[in-house]
Scaffold this motif. Structure first.
Motif, mmCIF file in Angstrom:
data_model
loop_
_atom_site.group_PDB
_atom_site.id
_atom_site.type_symbol
_atom_site.label_atom_id
_atom_site.label_comp_id
_atom_site.label_asym_id
_atom_site.label_seq_id
_atom_site.Cartn_x
_atom_site.Cartn_y
_atom_site.Cartn_z
ATOM 1 N N ALA A 1 0.832 -1.202 0.000
ATOM 2 C CA ALA A 1 0.000 0.000 0.000
ATOM 3 C C ALA A 1 0.870 1.257 0.000
ATOM 4 O O ALA A 1 0.599 2.221 -0.722
ATOM 5 N N ALA A 2 1.934 1.247 0.798
ATOM 6 C CA ALA A 2 2.846 2.393 0.841
ATOM 7 C C ALA A 2 3.563 2.563 -0.486
ATOM 8 O O ALA A 2 3.664 3.675 -1.016
ATOM 9 N N ARG A 3 4.051 1.467 -1.052
ATOM 10 C CA ARG A 3 4.747 1.544 -2.339
ATOM 11 C C ARG A 3 3.820 2.065 -3.427
ATOM 12 O O ARG A 3 4.228 2.901 -4.238
ATOM 13 N N THR A 4 2.593 1.568 -3.458
ATOM 14 C CA THR A 4 1.627 2.012 -4.466
ATOM 15 C C THR A 4 1.406 3.504 -4.367
ATOM 16 O O THR A 4 1.421 4.219 -5.374
ATOM 17 N N HIS A 5 1.225 4.004 -3.152
ATOM 18 C CA HIS A 5 1.021 5.445 -2.974
ATOM 19 C C HIS A 5 2.231 6.232 -3.475
ATOM 20 O O HIS A 5 2.073 7.224 -4.201
ATOM 21 N N LEU A 6 3.426 5.809 -3.092
ATOM 22 C CA LEU A 6 4.626 6.541 -3.485
ATOM 23 C C LEU A 6 4.840 6.511 -4.995
ATOM 24 O O LEU A 6 5.235 7.520 -5.589
ATOM 25 N N VAL A 7 4.577 5.385 -5.625
ATOM 26 C CA VAL A 7 4.727 5.280 -7.086
ATOM 27 C C VAL A 7 3.688 6.139 -7.796
ATOM 28 O O VAL A 7 4.014 6.904 -8.712
ATOM 29 N N GLU A 8 2.433 6.050 -7.382
ATOM 30 C CA GLU A 8 1.350 6.753 -8.068
ATOM 31 C C GLU A 8 1.312 8.249 -7.791
ATOM 32 O O GLU A 8 0.838 9.016 -8.622
ATOM 33 N N ASN A 9 1.808 8.670 -6.627
ATOM 34 C CA ASN A 9 1.631 10.069 -6.227
ATOM 35 C C ASN A 9 2.907 10.870 -6.027
ATOM 36 O O ASN A 9 2.857 12.092 -6.002
ATOM 37 N N GLU A 10 4.038 10.197 -5.850
ATOM 38 C CA GLU A 10 5.244 10.937 -5.490
ATOM 39 C C GLU A 10 6.448 10.640 -6.382
ATOM 40 O O GLU A 10 7.559 11.054 -6.062
ATOM 41 N N GLY A 11 6.248 9.918 -7.476
ATOM 42 C CA GLY A 11 7.321 9.712 -8.437
ATOM 43 C C GLY A 11 8.332 8.631 -8.099
ATOM 44 O O GLY A 11 9.392 8.557 -8.706
#
Length: 86
Positions: free
Chosen positions: A59-69
């Motif tokens: 979940a953390a990785r998905t957020h960072l990939v989708e929202n923070e580059g």
């Protein structure tokens, strides 16, 4: 309420989850670090007891990939925006 994490939640949604006595979700800090430079990205994520550690990290990785580059590769490595491949 669902017990599945959402990439981005509004403040109102988080507040509603926290006030709901039947919600299985609660905030937890998860840190993902860049495998190139060691930079750490620590954020709060809504998780549940039914989620395994790997699911919380996903979940953390998905957020960072989708929202923070950030970038996550097939070998399990994570790269901050500065070290993500173009």
């Amino acid at each position: 309420m669902t017990d599945q994490p959402t990439s981005s939640l509004t403040a109102e949604t988080v507040s509603a989850i926290l006030r709901d006595p039947d919600s299985p979700l609660y905030p937890a800090q998860i840190t993902v670090f860049c495998d190139h430079c060691g930079f750490e990205a620590t954020r709060d994520y809504m998780v549940s007891d039914s989620m395994a550690s790997a699911e919380r990290l996903a979940a953390a990785r998905t957020h960072l990939v989708e929202n923070e580059g950030w970038q996550h590769d097939e070998y399990g490595d994570d790269f901050c925006p500065e070290h993500a491949s173009a």
